[in-house]
Structures are given as C-alpha cells and as structure tokens.
Design a protein around this motif. Structure first.
Motif, PDB file in Angstrom:
ATOM      1  N   ALA A  99      47.437  30.814  66.474  1.00 31.25           N
ATOM      2  CA  ALA A  99      46.419  29.998  65.801  1.00 31.25           C
ATOM      3  C   ALA A  99      45.373  30.882  65.119  1.00 31.25           C
ATOM      4  N   VAL A 100      44.931  31.937  65.803  1.00 28.97           N
ATOM      5  CA  VAL A 100      43.961  32.853  65.202  1.00 28.97           C
ATOM      6  C   VAL A 100      44.597  33.566  64.010  1.00 28.97           C
ATOM      7  N   HIS A 101      45.824  34.024  64.175  1.00 32.80           N
ATOM      8  CA  HIS A 101      46.526  34.700  63.075  1.00 32.80           C
ATOM      9  C   HIS A 101      46.657  33.772  61.872  1.00 32.80           C
ATOM     10  N   SER A 102      47.018  32.532  62.117  1.00 36.96           N
ATOM     11  CA  SER A 102      47.157  31.551  61.044  1.00 36.96           C
ATOM     12  C   SER A 102      45.819  31.297  60.357  1.00 36.96           C
ATOM     13  N   ALA A 103      44.741  31.200  61.131  1.00 34.12           N
ATOM     14  CA  ALA A 103      43.410  30.981  60.554  1.00 34.12           C
ATOM     15  C   ALA A 103      43.001  32.145  59.658  1.00 34.12           C
ATOM     16  N   VAL A 104      43.298  33.358  60.097  1.00 31.72           N
ATOM     17  CA  VAL A 104      43.007  34.545  59.290  1.00 31.72           C
ATOM     18  C   VAL A 104      43.742  34.455  57.957  1.00 31.72           C
ATOM     19  N   HIS A 105      45.000  34.108  58.003  1.00 33.67           N
ATOM     20  CA  HIS A 105      45.791  34.070  56.763  1.00 33.67           C
ATOM     21  C   HIS A 105      45.454  32.877  55.887  1.00 33.67           C
ATOM     22  N   ASP A 106      44.898  31.815  56.473  1.00 31.04           N
ATOM     23  CA  ASP A 106      44.397  30.713  55.648  1.00 31.04           C
ATOM     24  C   ASP A 106      43.255  31.204  54.760  1.00 31.04           C
ATOM     25  N   VAL A 107      42.397  32.056  55.300  1.00 28.20           N
ATOM     26  CA  VAL A 107      41.290  32.617  54.518  1.00 28.20           C
ATOM     27  C   VAL A 107      41.810  33.598  53.473  1.00 28.20           C
ATOM     28  N   LEU A 108      42.783  34.418  53.845  1.00 26.21           N
ATOM     29  CA  LEU A 108      43.280  35.464  52.949  1.00 26.21           C
ATOM     30  C   LEU A 108      44.201  34.949  51.841  1.00 26.21           C
ATOM     31  N   ALA A 109      44.808  33.805  52.039  1.00 22.90           N
ATOM     32  CA  ALA A 109      45.820  33.291  51.104  1.00 22.90           C
ATOM     33  C   ALA A 109      45.308  33.281  49.668  1.00 22.90           C
ATOM     34  N   LYS A 110      46.046  33.904  48.794  1.00 22.46           N
ATOM     35  CA  LYS A 110      45.776  33.973  47.351  1.00 22.46           C
ATOM     36  C   LYS A 110      44.449  34.645  47.014  1.00 22.46           C
ATOM     37  N   ARG A 111      43.875  35.378  47.989  1.00 21.68           N
ATOM     38  CA  ARG A 111      42.585  36.015  47.735  1.00 21.68           C
ATOM     39  C   ARG A 111      42.633  37.526  47.919  1.00 21.68           C
ATOM     40  N   VAL A 112      43.776  38.052  48.347  1.00 20.21           N
ATOM     41  CA  VAL A 112      43.912  39.491  48.505  1.00 20.21           C
ATOM     42  C   VAL A 112      44.974  40.004  47.547  1.00 20.21           C
ATOM     43  N   ARG A 113      44.840  41.270  47.199  1.00 17.12           N
ATOM     44  CA  ARG A 113      45.811  41.907  46.306  1.00 17.12           C
ATOM     45  C   ARG A 113      46.882  42.582  47.151  1.00 17.12           C
ATOM     46  N   SER A 114      48.135  42.366  46.812  1.00 14.57           N
ATOM     47  CA  SER A 114      49.285  43.016  47.440  1.00 14.57           C
ATOM     48  C   SER A 114      49.313  42.866  48.962  1.00 14.57           C
ATOM     49  N   PRO A 115      49.409  41.625  49.470  1.00 17.17           N
ATOM     50  CA  PRO A 115      49.489  41.456  50.926  1.00 17.17           C
ATOM     51  C   PRO A 115      50.789  42.054  51.469  1.00 17.17           C
ATOM     52  N   SER A 116      50.700  42.633  52.661  1.00 12.91           N
ATOM     53  CA  SER A 116      51.885  43.209  53.298  1.00 12.91           C
ATOM     54  C   SER A 116      52.682  42.100  53.973  1.00 12.91           C
ATOM     55  N   ALA A 117      53.957  42.028  53.648  1.00 12.18           N
ATOM     56  CA  ALA A 117      54.832  40.999  54.212  1.00 12.18           C
ATOM     57  C   ALA A 117      54.987  41.128  55.723  1.00 12.18           C
ATOM     58  N   TYR A 118      54.814  42.330  56.264  1.00 11.13           N
ATOM     59  CA  TYR A 118      54.967  42.535  57.713  1.00 11.13           C
ATOM     60  C   TYR A 118      53.962  41.734  58.531  1.00 11.13           C
TER      61      TYR A 118
END
Length: 177
Positions: A99-118
């Motif tokens: 849940a915490v990981h998902s919340a972090v990525h909700d904020v980062l989605a489409k807002r960071v350059r070159s996200p790491s797929a890992y």
C-alpha cells in the motif's frame, strides 16, 4: 543524474545490516557500492528515476506524512539476476508495504523522467543491497559467510531522495522524533 527514493532504517537495523556488510568483507566479498565506491546507508529503495522534480518531492513529502509506514522484515538472503549481480536481503511483502509502495507511485506517476521498471508496482522486489557487482565465486562466498541469516526487523527512520551518482540526499521525512 539518477535519483532514488530510499526508506532508511532505524539505528538497530542499520547496525545489523552493517554487521552483515562487515561479515562479507571478512569473507572477501566487497560491500561497497560499485558505482560510487562508497558505502551507502542501509535502506530499501521504493522508486528510481532519471530525476524526481522538486514539486514532486514536495507532494511525496505531504503524502508520506499521512501514511503509516510499516516495519520491514528483511529475511530472505538472495542474489539478483540483473545485469549487475547483487547479494540482497529481501523483505517480506505484505499488504501494508504494498500500500505504501503504491501510494508512492501514485504521486510519481507521469511526473518523473525515466522511471526504472525494476521499482514499478508489479515488478518491485523490496530488498536491502548487501553487495553489488559480485562475481559468481563471490556470490558463493557471500552465501557461505551469511547463511543462515537472522531476520532484520527494520523500522523506517527516514525517507530521502538520493542522487545515485554523488550520494547527495534530500530528506523528505524524518520519523525519529
């Protein structure tokens, strides 16, 4: 420049991971970061990207303050099968951690350059790196030096964005107080 979102450990867990690093060193397995040739702080990386912009960091800071950050149980000694072999201590995955990981990525989605797929949801394997860039013989020596590993109970003490090339960091959340 590459940046990572690190969840760093409390004093006891930090000391436990450093003790594992020391055991690896005594066995001839280098535990320094092979890119920077420096020690980093024990942590679990939740995201990595080419850059995490300032505004996105502020939004992360605000969202993280609202979340209950779970204790991590680092208990599985393993080796990665990526381009740069690493010895890691993997975390037990539970719904709170996801849940915490998902919340972090909700904020980062489409807002960071070159996200790491890992580190994206569905691909992420939460872990603490013990050694990187290890050769096959070092993997064997590392397992022999650490097995059986005692689980590490890691409370998160702070969250920071770290430049993976220079080691410079910006703390987003301090949970020590």
């Amino acid at each position: 420049m590459a940046q990572a979102l690190e969840f760093r450990f409390d004093h006891e867990a930090d000391a436990a991971v450093r003790a594992l690093w020391h055991r690896l060193e005594r066995a001839g397995v280098p535990s320094l970061d092979t890119r920077t040739h420096r020690r980093h702080r024990p942590h679990v990386c939740f995201a990595a990207a080419g850059s995490i912009p300032r505004g996105t960091r502020e939004d992360l800071r605000e969202d993280l303050r609202l979340l209950s950050i779970p204790t991590l149980w680092l208990s599985t000694l393993s080796a990665t099968a990526t381009a740069e072999t690493a010895l890691v201590l993997a975390a037990v995955v539970d719904t709170e951690l996801l849940a915490v990981h998902s919340a972090v990525h909700d904020v980062l989605a489409k807002r960071v350059r070159s996200p790491s797929a890992y580190y994206l949801p569905g691909s992420w394997v939460p872990h603490c790196v013990l050694a990187t860039g290890v050769e096959p013989a070092e993997v064997i020596a590392g397992f022999a030096a650490l097995y059986p590993v005692e689980p590490v109970r890691a409370r998160v003490s702070e969250v920071a964005v770290v430049d993976t090339h220079t080691g410079e960091s910006e703390m987003l959340l301090d949970l020590t107080g």
